[in-house]
Design a protein around this motif. Structure first.
Motif, PDB file in Angstrom:
ATOM      1  N   VAL A  14      32.511  54.049  22.628  1.00  0.00           N
ATOM      2  CA  VAL A  14      31.466  54.116  23.653  1.00  0.00           C
ATOM      3  C   VAL A  14      31.519  52.897  24.567  1.00  0.00           C
ATOM      4  O   VAL A  14      31.323  53.001  25.783  1.00  0.00           O
ATOM      5  N   ILE A  15      31.793  51.736  24.003  1.00  0.00           N
ATOM      6  CA  ILE A  15      31.737  50.498  24.772  1.00  0.00           C
ATOM      7  C   ILE A  15      32.851  50.419  25.808  1.00  0.00           C
ATOM      8  O   ILE A  15      32.713  49.758  26.839  1.00  0.00           O
ATOM      9  N   GLY A  16      33.981  51.105  25.566  1.00  0.00           N
ATOM     10  CA  GLY A  16      35.097  51.041  26.506  1.00  0.00           C
ATOM     11  C   GLY A  16      34.744  51.511  27.906  1.00  0.00           C
ATOM     12  O   GLY A  16      34.854  50.752  28.881  1.00  0.00           O
ATOM     13  N   PRO A  17      34.297  52.764  28.074  1.00  0.00           N
ATOM     14  CA  PRO A  17      33.919  53.235  29.406  1.00  0.00           C
ATOM     15  C   PRO A  17      32.747  52.469  30.005  1.00  0.00           C
ATOM     16  O   PRO A  17      32.593  52.420  31.223  1.00  0.00           O
ATOM     17  N   ALA A  18      31.898  51.869  29.160  1.00  0.00           N
ATOM     18  CA  ALA A  18      30.722  51.161  29.674  1.00  0.00           C
ATOM     19  C   ALA A  18      31.047  49.755  30.142  1.00  0.00           C
ATOM     20  O   ALA A  18      30.263  49.161  30.892  1.00  0.00           O
ATOM     21  N   GLY A  19      32.188  49.206  29.710  1.00  0.00           N
ATOM     22  CA  GLY A  19      32.510  47.822  30.015  1.00  0.00           C
ATOM     23  C   GLY A  19      32.421  47.460  31.494  1.00  0.00           C
ATOM     24  O   GLY A  19      31.724  46.510  31.873  1.00  0.00           O
ATOM     25  N   PRO A  20      33.118  48.176  32.378  1.00  0.00           N
ATOM     26  CA  PRO A  20      33.035  47.837  33.803  1.00  0.00           C
ATOM     27  C   PRO A  20      31.626  47.918  34.377  1.00  0.00           C
ATOM     28  O   PRO A  20      31.234  47.094  35.198  1.00  0.00           O
ATOM     29  N   THR A  21      30.844  48.910  33.936  1.00  0.00           N
ATOM     30  CA  THR A  21      29.469  49.035  34.430  1.00  0.00           C
ATOM     31  C   THR A  21      28.617  47.858  33.967  1.00  0.00           C
ATOM     32  O   THR A  21      27.819  47.310  34.737  1.00  0.00           O
ATOM     33  N   ILE A  22      28.782  47.441  32.723  1.00  0.00           N
ATOM     34  CA  ILE A  22      28.041  46.295  32.207  1.00  0.00           C
ATOM     35  C   ILE A  22      28.385  45.045  33.004  1.00  0.00           C
ATOM     36  O   ILE A  22      27.504  44.263  33.394  1.00  0.00           O
ATOM     37  N   VAL A  23      29.679  44.854  33.257  1.00  0.00           N
ATOM     38  CA  VAL A  23      30.121  43.683  34.010  1.00  0.00           C
ATOM     39  C   VAL A  23      29.545  43.687  35.417  1.00  0.00           C
ATOM     40  O   VAL A  23      29.121  42.659  35.951  1.00  0.00           O
ATOM     41  N   SER A  24      29.504  44.850  36.062  1.00  0.00           N
ATOM     42  CA  SER A  24      29.009  44.932  37.437  1.00  0.00           C
ATOM     43  C   SER A  24      27.522  44.597  37.526  1.00  0.00           C
ATOM     44  O   SER A  24      27.043  44.165  38.573  1.00  0.00           O
ATOM     45  N   GLU A  25      26.784  44.761  36.401  1.00  0.00           N
ATOM     46  CA  GLU A  25      25.348  44.496  36.409  1.00  0.00           C
ATOM     47  C   GLU A  25      24.988  43.123  35.852  1.00  0.00           C
ATOM     48  O   GLU A  25      24.057  42.477  36.334  1.00  0.00           O
ATOM     49  N   LEU A  26      25.743  42.675  34.828  1.00  0.00           N
ATOM     50  CA  LEU A  26      25.345  41.445  34.126  1.00  0.00           C
ATOM     51  C   LEU A  26      26.240  40.246  34.373  1.00  0.00           C
ATOM     52  O   LEU A  26      25.831  39.121  34.100  1.00  0.00           O
ATOM     53  N   GLY A  27      27.457  40.438  34.827  1.00  0.00           N
ATOM     54  CA  GLY A  27      28.331  39.284  34.970  1.00  0.00           C
ATOM     55  C   GLY A  27      29.617  39.611  35.673  1.00  0.00           C
ATOM     56  O   GLY A  27      29.834  40.729  36.119  1.00  0.00           O
ATOM     57  N   SER A  28      30.495  38.615  35.764  1.00  0.00           N
ATOM     58  CA  SER A  28      31.757  38.753  36.481  1.00  0.00           C
ATOM     59  C   SER A  28      32.790  39.452  35.613  1.00  0.00           C
ATOM     60  O   SER A  28      32.648  39.566  34.400  1.00  0.00           O
ATOM     61  N   VAL A  29      33.877  39.872  36.246  1.00  0.00           N
ATOM     62  CA  VAL A  29      34.936  40.572  35.525  1.00  0.00           C
ATOM     63  C   VAL A  29      35.599  39.665  34.499  1.00  0.00           C
ATOM     64  O   VAL A  29      36.144  40.132  33.502  1.00  0.00           O
ATOM     65  N   SER A  30      35.549  38.354  34.713  1.00  0.00           N
ATOM     66  CA  SER A  30      36.171  37.425  33.769  1.00  0.00           C
ATOM     67  C   SER A  30      35.456  37.409  32.421  1.00  0.00           C
ATOM     68  O   SER A  30      35.999  36.944  31.426  1.00  0.00           O
ATOM     69  N   LEU A  31      34.210  37.911  32.378  1.00  0.00           N
ATOM     70  CA  LEU A  31      33.451  37.960  31.127  1.00  0.00           C
ATOM     71  C   LEU A  31      33.631  39.278  30.377  1.00  0.00           C
ATOM     72  O   LEU A  31      33.081  39.439  29.292  1.00  0.00           O
ATOM     73  N   LEU A  32      34.396  40.202  30.941  1.00  0.00           N
ATOM     74  CA  LEU A  32      34.562  41.505  30.305  1.00  0.00           C
ATOM     75  C   LEU A  32      35.105  41.374  28.891  1.00  0.00           C
ATOM     76  O   LEU A  32      34.622  42.025  27.960  1.00  0.00           O
ATOM     77  N   SER A  33      36.094  40.516  28.709  1.00  0.00           N
ATOM     78  CA  SER A  33      36.718  40.399  27.390  1.00  0.00           C
ATOM     79  C   SER A  33      35.753  39.880  26.335  1.00  0.00           C
ATOM     80  O   SER A  33      35.904  40.166  25.144  1.00  0.00           O
ATOM     81  N   TRP A  34      34.706  39.127  26.753  1.00  0.00           N
ATOM     82  CA  TRP A  34      33.775  38.574  25.776  1.00  0.00           C
ATOM     83  C   TRP A  34      32.871  39.623  25.156  1.00  0.00           C
ATOM     84  O   TRP A  34      32.329  39.411  24.059  1.00  0.00           O
ATOM     85  N   ILE A  35      32.687  40.740  25.832  1.00  0.00           N
ATOM     86  CA  ILE A  35      31.928  41.835  25.220  1.00  0.00           C
ATOM     87  C   ILE A  35      32.631  42.295  23.951  1.00  0.00           C
ATOM     88  O   ILE A  35      32.000  42.637  22.948  1.00  0.00           O
ATOM     89  N   PHE A  36      33.956  42.307  23.999  1.00  0.00           N
ATOM     90  CA  PHE A  36      34.755  42.705  22.844  1.00  0.00           C
ATOM     91  C   PHE A  36      35.024  41.513  21.919  1.00  0.00           C
ATOM     92  O   PHE A  36      34.999  41.642  20.699  1.00  0.00           O
ATOM     93  N   THR A  37      35.292  40.337  22.515  1.00  0.00           N
ATOM     94  CA  THR A  37      35.689  39.174  21.726  1.00  0.00           C
ATOM     95  C   THR A  37      34.597  38.733  20.762  1.00  0.00           C
ATOM     96  O   THR A  37      34.871  38.415  19.604  1.00  0.00           O
TER      97      THR A  37
END
Length: 504
Positions: free
Chosen positions: A23-46
């Protein structure tokens, strides 16, 4: 004990883990667009993977000492609480923290579910049961991206974490009510020193991998000091484990040939899995302009392939043996990785589906073998630690993959924008983030959007090429497996005592 009802609890826990992972995979870009920059995308998983990686061996060993049931219930409770907190996160920092709590819970749930299967089913039955578990994984993985994508599109990303709660509670009920186990009282002391040094050392190491090149320069004093802490405590951990009465990670497991090679292969294959689930949605939404639902649809063939690959792999393992079955899986993974490199803006959509299908089939074949090897190469007293070790290395592979792939992607984006071409066009970091949000991307001019898509396409393509190299290396690693089925419990005890007798 009613094995069918216990299996139901295990299947529900598997569904819980699969939903969380997809579930988190498709949501990742949307979360980043609302809460932070693309550079933080990996931290959702990390954040999730780091805490899961550190706690998995600890929980695995504790399940050997105190039983599977209490460890499962503790882990599942933490996972459900973490999921509820993720729903309430109001910033990227909060979401990262709550994902870390989820990861701690997952460290107690995921390895113990596999261990329970090893406890209540004989070797002859495990292939079929593991195929059943992987079937649930495949079904939930198929539902996860599709349902999660639509939920993100129409209701908001917060609700994707709510899927975990009912399945977690049901899994806790079945295991608490129906699992009966007899844990012999043992006077051995808990390896506290090993757990502490491992936690500090691995946390430092994973932070080095996650921060280096993205947030802190590789040659900076802060990162070098963190690396020194990692090396020091991991060396201390190895020294302590050799002397401990009940080591948290029994190093003698690596004397067993199948365990050693399957762990190495599992680590490498897991980097490919996280690379696919993390960055294919970025390709769909950033390069092709799709939405979260489109990302879920693109990952659906992988889930279907995993379902059939695991069912077939579990059945043919006893006849073809570990090496041949794994080679079938890795060959399919190599083909899937190669097809992925052929994709560009003009490539037909069926090429993308073919790649994810081949990946899924390969994951199904190979991961099933690695799990059964971990369960069947040792006796009861080490099964929890062995299964947890396999799970830990998978998680470590995903953590390293997220960190390394994230660093590479940011490096490639920075390299292509260093000449100032984009800034001269008035492009900002917010524009790059907006490329991932359908409504925001509509405000970009065609020229700017085209430049951004070109940068992202080239960066992701280079990442897909790296994944081909990793797949080929994994293919050669599984050649080290014995060409026969995993052994019985009686053989397992002999292997620990006399590892030199192992032959291909």
């Amino acid at each position: 004990m009613k094995r069918g009802l216990v299996l139901t609890g295990v299947l529900l826990a598997t569904f819980l883990a699969a939903i969380e992972g997809t579930v988190i995979g498709p949501a990742g870009p949307t979360i980043v667009s609302e809460l932070g920059s693309v550079s933080l995308l990996s931290w959702i998983f990390t954040a999730y993977l780091l805490t899961m990686a550190v706690t998995t061996p600890i929980f695995g060993k504790l399940s050997d000492l105190f039983g599977r049931k209490p460890i499962f219930l503790i882990g599942c409770s933490l996972f459900v609480v973490g999921s509820l907190l993720c729903m309430l996160a109001g910033s990227m920092e909060q979401l990262i923290l709550y994902r870390a709590i989820q990861g701690i819970g997952a460290g107690g749930v995921i390895p113990v579910t596999f261990t329970i299967i090893g406890d209540i089913y004989k070797m002859e039955e495990r292939g079929k049961v593991q195929g059943m578990i992987s079937s649930v994984w495949g079904i939930s993985s198929l539902v996860g991206p599709l349902l999660g994508g639509y939920v993100v599109t129409y209701f908001g990303w917060e609700w994707i974490f709510g899927f975990n709660v009912p399945f977690g509670l049901l899994a806790m009920f079945f295991i608490a009510r129906y699992l009966r186990e007899q844990v012999s009282k043992r006077t051995a002391r808990i390896d506290v020193a090993g757990a502490v040094t491992f936690t500090i050392g691995m946390t430092a190491l994973l932070l080095v991998l996650a921060l280096g090149g993205q947030y802190i320069d590789w040659a900076s004093p802060e990162l070098l000091a963190l690396a020194a802490v990692a090396i020091l405590f991991l060396v201390l951990f190895l020294v302590i484990e050799k002397r401990a009465q009940e080591p948290m990670v029994p190093l003698k497991l690596f004397r067993i040939r199948d365990i050693a090679f399957s762990c190495a292969a599992a680590l490498l294959v897991s980097t490919l899995l996280i690379g696919l689930t993390s960055y294919l949605p970025l390709w769909i939404q950033g390069v092709h302009g799709g939405d979260a639902a489109s990302s879920g649809l693109a990952l659906a063939p992988m889930s279907v392939g995993w379902l059939f690959g695991s069912m077939i792999g579990g059945r043919i393992l006893l006849t073809l043996g570990s090496r041949r079955t794994s080679l079938i899986g890795l060959t399919l993974i190599v083909l899937g990785a190669f097809v992925m490199t052929l994709m560009d803006l003009t490539a037909p959509i069926w090429l993308l589906f073919l790649s994810t299908l081949l990946y899924g089939l390969g994951f199904g074949f190979s991961m099933t073998v690695f799990t059964i090897i971990a369960q069947s190469s040792v006796g009861f007293q080490l099964r929890g630690a062995s299964t947890a070790l396999n799970t830990f290395l998978r998680t470590l592979g995903q953590t390293i993959g997220v960190a390394a792939f994230g660093s590479w992607l940011n490096y490639r984006i920075a390299a292509q924008t260093a000449d100032g071409q984009l800034t001269q066009q008035g492009v900002t970091q917010e524009d790059i983030n907006g490329l991932l949000a359908p409504h925001a991307s509509q405000s970009l001019s065609d020229k700017v959007a085209g430049l951004l898509r070109s940068v992202l396409e080239n960066s992701l393509h280079s990442l897909f090429v790296i994944m081909v190299v990793i797949a080929v290396i994994s293919w050669f690693v599984v050649l080290g497996l014995r060409n026969r089925p995993p052994g019985t419990e009686e053989e397992a005890d002999q292997r620990i005592k006399a590892p030199q007798r192992e032959h291909a």
